[in-house]
Design a protein around this motif. Structure first.
Motif, PDB file in Angstrom:
ATOM      1  N   LYS A 272    -111.513 -63.291  33.385  1.00 44.79           N
ATOM      2  CA  LYS A 272    -111.875 -62.131  32.564  1.00 44.79           C
ATOM      3  C   LYS A 272    -112.723 -61.147  33.346  1.00 44.79           C
ATOM      4  O   LYS A 272    -113.655 -61.530  34.042  1.00 44.79           O
ATOM      5  CB  LYS A 272    -112.635 -62.588  31.317  1.00 44.79           C
ATOM      6  CG  LYS A 272    -111.759 -63.103  30.206  1.00 44.79           C
ATOM      7  CD  LYS A 272    -112.584 -63.524  28.995  1.00 44.79           C
ATOM      8  CE  LYS A 272    -111.700 -64.095  27.902  1.00 44.79           C
ATOM      9  NZ  LYS A 272    -112.482 -64.601  26.756  1.00 44.79           N
ATOM     10  N   GLY A 273    -112.357 -59.883  33.223  1.00 43.71           N
ATOM     11  CA  GLY A 273    -113.083 -58.846  33.922  1.00 43.71           C
ATOM     12  C   GLY A 273    -112.629 -58.630  35.352  1.00 43.71           C
ATOM     13  O   GLY A 273    -113.042 -57.650  35.989  1.00 43.71           O
ATOM     14  N   ARG A 274    -111.790 -59.523  35.858  1.00 44.52           N
ATOM     15  CA  ARG A 274    -111.295 -59.385  37.238  1.00 44.52           C
ATOM     16  C   ARG A 274    -109.786 -59.155  37.294  1.00 44.52           C
ATOM     17  O   ARG A 274    -109.306 -58.455  38.183  1.00 44.52           O
ATOM     18  CB  ARG A 274    -111.636 -60.644  38.043  1.00 44.52           C
ATOM     19  CG  ARG A 274    -113.112 -60.947  38.138  1.00 44.52           C
ATOM     20  CD  ARG A 274    -113.382 -62.076  39.122  1.00 44.52           C
ATOM     21  NE  ARG A 274    -112.782 -63.348  38.714  1.00 44.52           N
ATOM     22  CZ  ARG A 274    -111.919 -64.042  39.456  1.00 44.52           C
ATOM     23  NH1 ARG A 274    -111.545 -63.599  40.637  1.00 44.52           N
ATOM     24  NH2 ARG A 274    -111.430 -65.194  39.004  1.00 44.52           N
ATOM     25  N   PHE A 275    -109.053 -59.746  36.376  1.00 40.97           N
ATOM     26  CA  PHE A 275    -107.583 -59.649  36.365  1.00 40.97           C
ATOM     27  C   PHE A 275    -107.140 -58.787  35.189  1.00 40.97           C
ATOM     28  O   PHE A 275    -107.753 -58.806  34.122  1.00 40.97           O
ATOM     29  CB  PHE A 275    -106.954 -61.031  36.222  1.00 40.97           C
ATOM     30  CG  PHE A 275    -107.096 -61.947  37.408  1.00 40.97           C
ATOM     31  CD1 PHE A 275    -107.924 -61.639  38.479  1.00 40.97           C
ATOM     32  CD2 PHE A 275    -106.388 -63.135  37.452  1.00 40.97           C
ATOM     33  CE1 PHE A 275    -108.053 -62.482  39.555  1.00 40.97           C
ATOM     34  CE2 PHE A 275    -106.497 -63.997  38.532  1.00 40.97           C
ATOM     35  CZ  PHE A 275    -107.339 -63.667  39.586  1.00 40.97           C
ATOM     36  N   THR A 276    -106.032 -58.081  35.390  1.00 43.65           N
ATOM     37  CA  THR A 276    -105.445 -57.267  34.334  1.00 43.65           C
ATOM     38  C   THR A 276    -103.942 -57.477  34.313  1.00 43.65           C
ATOM     39  O   THR A 276    -103.267 -57.309  35.338  1.00 43.65           O
ATOM     40  CB  THR A 276    -105.741 -55.775  34.547  1.00 43.65           C
ATOM     41  OG1 THR A 276    -107.158 -55.569  34.612  1.00 43.65           O
ATOM     42  CG2 THR A 276    -105.168 -54.953  33.399  1.00 43.65           C
TER      43      THR A 276
ATOM     44  N   GLN B 221    -102.731 -57.523  38.077  1.00 44.37           N
ATOM     45  CA  GLN B 221    -103.657 -56.925  39.035  1.00 44.37           C
ATOM     46  C   GLN B 221    -104.849 -57.842  39.162  1.00 44.37           C
ATOM     47  O   GLN B 221    -105.518 -58.132  38.165  1.00 44.37           O
ATOM     48  CB  GLN B 221    -104.095 -55.538  38.558  1.00 44.37           C
ATOM     49  CG  GLN B 221    -105.105 -54.862  39.475  1.00 44.37           C
ATOM     50  CD  GLN B 221    -104.533 -54.504  40.828  1.00 44.37           C
ATOM     51  OE1 GLN B 221    -103.418 -54.008  40.921  1.00 44.37           O
ATOM     52  NE2 GLN B 221    -105.291 -54.758  41.884  1.00 44.37           N
ATOM     53  N   MET B 222    -105.109 -58.297  40.362  1.00 47.76           N
ATOM     54  CA  MET B 222    -106.187 -59.255  40.608  1.00 47.76           C
ATOM     55  C   MET B 222    -107.217 -58.612  41.523  1.00 47.76           C
ATOM     56  O   MET B 222    -106.904 -58.275  42.666  1.00 47.76           O
ATOM     57  CB  MET B 222    -105.625 -60.535  41.238  1.00 47.76           C
ATOM     58  CG  MET B 222    -104.506 -61.160  40.436  1.00 47.76           C
ATOM     59  SD  MET B 222    -104.018 -62.783  41.050  1.00 47.76           S
ATOM     60  CE  MET B 222    -103.411 -62.340  42.668  1.00 47.76           C
ATOM     61  N   ASN B 223    -108.399 -58.438  41.009  1.00 46.77           N
ATOM     62  CA  ASN B 223    -109.502 -57.866  41.781  1.00 46.77           C
ATOM     63  C   ASN B 223    -110.611 -58.890  41.957  1.00 46.77           C
ATOM     64  O   ASN B 223    -110.652 -59.902  41.252  1.00 46.77           O
ATOM     65  CB  ASN B 223    -110.046 -56.627  41.064  1.00 46.77           C
ATOM     66  CG  ASN B 223    -109.026 -55.533  40.911  1.00 46.77           C
ATOM     67  OD1 ASN B 223    -108.137 -55.356  41.751  1.00 46.77           O
ATOM     68  ND2 ASN B 223    -109.125 -54.769  39.827  1.00 46.77           N
TER      69      ASN B 223
END
Length: 123
Positions: free
Chosen positions: A66-70, A83-85
């Motif tokens: 949560k908060g990193r992947f979309t 999208q993985m940040n």
């Protein structure tokens, strides 16, 4: 039979980003809720992120991402993205996509699994 083709994985340093894609053929893609899953060596696949059917107005994520992947989807292209940040070494796994089986939870999937895409986070 629907074929799933995942792509976009690779080797990335901690803190880096990757965008995974999953293309589905042979189905009315938009009617399916879609999920991204990952599998660690010796473990069962786990749900990373899910997106509702149609416009994808509803999403859900594992607490660990949560908060990193979309997750997102493009029904015109029969494709779902992840999208993985801010990637961490513990994100290292093989990533897969699939559709949620109608009337079931995310542990039950609609189609045969694709080959997945390896994500390795390491310095």
């Amino acid at each position: 039979q629907v074929q799933l083709v995942e792509s976009g994985g690779g080797l990335v340093q901690p803190g880096g980003s990757l965008r995974l894609s999953c293309a589905a053929s042979g189905s009315i893609f938009s009617i399916h809720a879609m999920g991204w899953y990952r599998q660690f060596p010796g473990k069962q696949r786990e749900l990373v992120a899910g997106i509702s059917s149609g416009s994808g107005s509803s999403t859900n994520y594992a607490d660990s991402v949560k908060g990193r992947f979309t997750i997102s989807r493009d029904n015109a292209k029969n494709t779902v993205y992840l999208q993985m940040n801010s990637l961490k070494p513990e994100d290292t796994a093989v990533y897969y996509c699939n559709a949620r089986l109608f009337g079931s939870d995310w542990l039950s999937v609609q189609w045969d699994w694709g080959q997945g895409t390896q994500v390795t986070v390491s310095s």
